[in-house]
Design a protein around this motif. Structure first.
Motif, mmCIF file in Angstrom:
data_model
loop_
_atom_site.group_PDB
_atom_site.id
_atom_site.type_symbol
_atom_site.label_atom_id
_atom_site.label_comp_id
_atom_site.label_asym_id
_atom_site.label_seq_id
_atom_site.Cartn_x
_atom_site.Cartn_y
_atom_site.Cartn_z
ATOM 1 N N SER A 56 -85.957 -1.106 65.045
ATOM 2 C CA SER A 56 -86.488 0.123 65.624
ATOM 3 C C SER A 56 -86.008 0.285 67.067
ATOM 4 C CB SER A 56 -88.015 0.103 65.602
ATOM 5 O OG SER A 56 -88.513 -0.853 66.535
ATOM 6 N N GLY A 58 -87.906 1.020 69.466
ATOM 7 C CA GLY A 58 -88.903 0.350 70.297
ATOM 8 C C GLY A 58 -88.563 -1.107 70.532
ATOM 9 N N ARG A 61 -85.756 -1.124 72.960
ATOM 10 C CA ARG A 61 -86.243 -0.747 74.291
ATOM 11 C C ARG A 61 -86.931 -1.932 74.967
ATOM 12 N NH1 ARG A 61 -89.243 3.191 72.820
ATOM 13 N NH2 ARG A 61 -87.437 4.596 72.775
ATOM 14 N N LYS A 62 -87.695 -2.690 74.219
ATOM 15 C CA LYS A 62 -88.390 -3.841 74.795
ATOM 16 C C LYS A 62 -87.398 -4.891 75.272
ATOM 17 C CE LYS A 62 -92.447 -6.730 74.006
ATOM 18 N NZ LYS A 62 -93.531 -7.099 73.067
#
Length: 251
Positions: A56, A58, A61-62
């Motif tokens: 994902s 996300g 991004r992390k």
């Protein structure tokens, strides 16, 4: 506890388990280390990386957030994410924490005056992870603020990574040493650790820094690491704090 829950608990307790975003971070660091993206280059978007790793956005991004916090990547609003570079003027004071008493940071002028290949002493070999006697490049220089010598650096570099480095090249660099090492040798300093202690000026350092023998100086021993947590530089700096102080932001 169900069988699935038991398996999940065992995996979480395993020392080899790593969160997915950390695995993506490791992949990205390996790409930086292998030169897929060089200093200053834009990396693919979060969407492109998510598709590449089949995760994902996300999760990507992390991973990128953590790398940005570690100064490996730089986010630029509206432009994307870029590989951090020592050529960025904003990175100049990332490791140098000496500030004038008036609190206004000033650009220091690097004044190298010696560069030679020497055999690694036992101490240098220990810090750089070398065998005693292996070649290292030993650089001596002064850092001047407004023409005044404030720092006397003795710098030891892993010889295999900096072969051919000369005093003439250092003097002609016209930029920070880390920027020069990155651009000309492909060695990027990722992070560093420092040890500080108060010492008395010996006759040589006193002469170079314009203080009296026995005057107090701050000894800052810095080990700088490149990708893979490999030590590549050991720097012993003697700081004159007559009109400067060492600043470290915590938190």
């Amino acid at each position: 506890m169900t069988r699935d829950a038991s398996r999940s608990a065992a995996r979480a307790a395993s020392p080899t388990f790593s969160p997915l975003y950390r695995q993506i971070k490791d992949f990205l660091i390996r790409s930086l280390q292998e030169g897929e993206w060089g200093p200053g280059d834009a990396i693919p978007s979060e969407g492109e990386l998510a598709a590449r790793f089949n995760v994902s956005q996300g999760t990507v991004r992390k991973a990128i957030d953590e790398m940005a916090a570690e100064n490996l990547l730089v986010r630029r609003q509206g432009k994307g994410t870029f590989v951090a570079s020592h050529n960025d003027p904003r990175s100049f004071y990332r490791f140098l924490r000496l500030v004038p008493d008036d609190g206004v940071a000033r650009q220091a002028d690097s004044d190298p005056f010696s560069c030679e290949v020497i055999p690694a002493s036992a101490e240098v070999a220990r810090v750089l992870g070398l065998a005693e006697g292996e070649p290292v490049v030993h650089v001596q220089r002064l850092l001047r603020f407004d023409g005044e010598p404030v720092v006397y650096d003795r710098i030891y570099l892993a010889g295999d990574l900096f072969s051919g480095l000369t005093l003439e090249a250092l003097r002609a660099g016209g930029r920070s040493l880390y920027s020069q090492f990155e651009s000309e040798y492909g060695v990027r300093m990722i992070h560093a650790e420092e040890h500080l202690r108060a010492v008395a000026a010996d006759p040589r350092s006193a002469s170079l820094l314009g203080v009296a023998a026995g005057d107090p100086l701050l000894l800052v021993e810095r080990t700088a690491y490149t990708y893979g947590n490999k030590p590549v530089e050991w720097r012993c700096g003697l700081y004159c704090t007559r009109r400067h102080y060492y600043r470290n932001d915590l938190g």
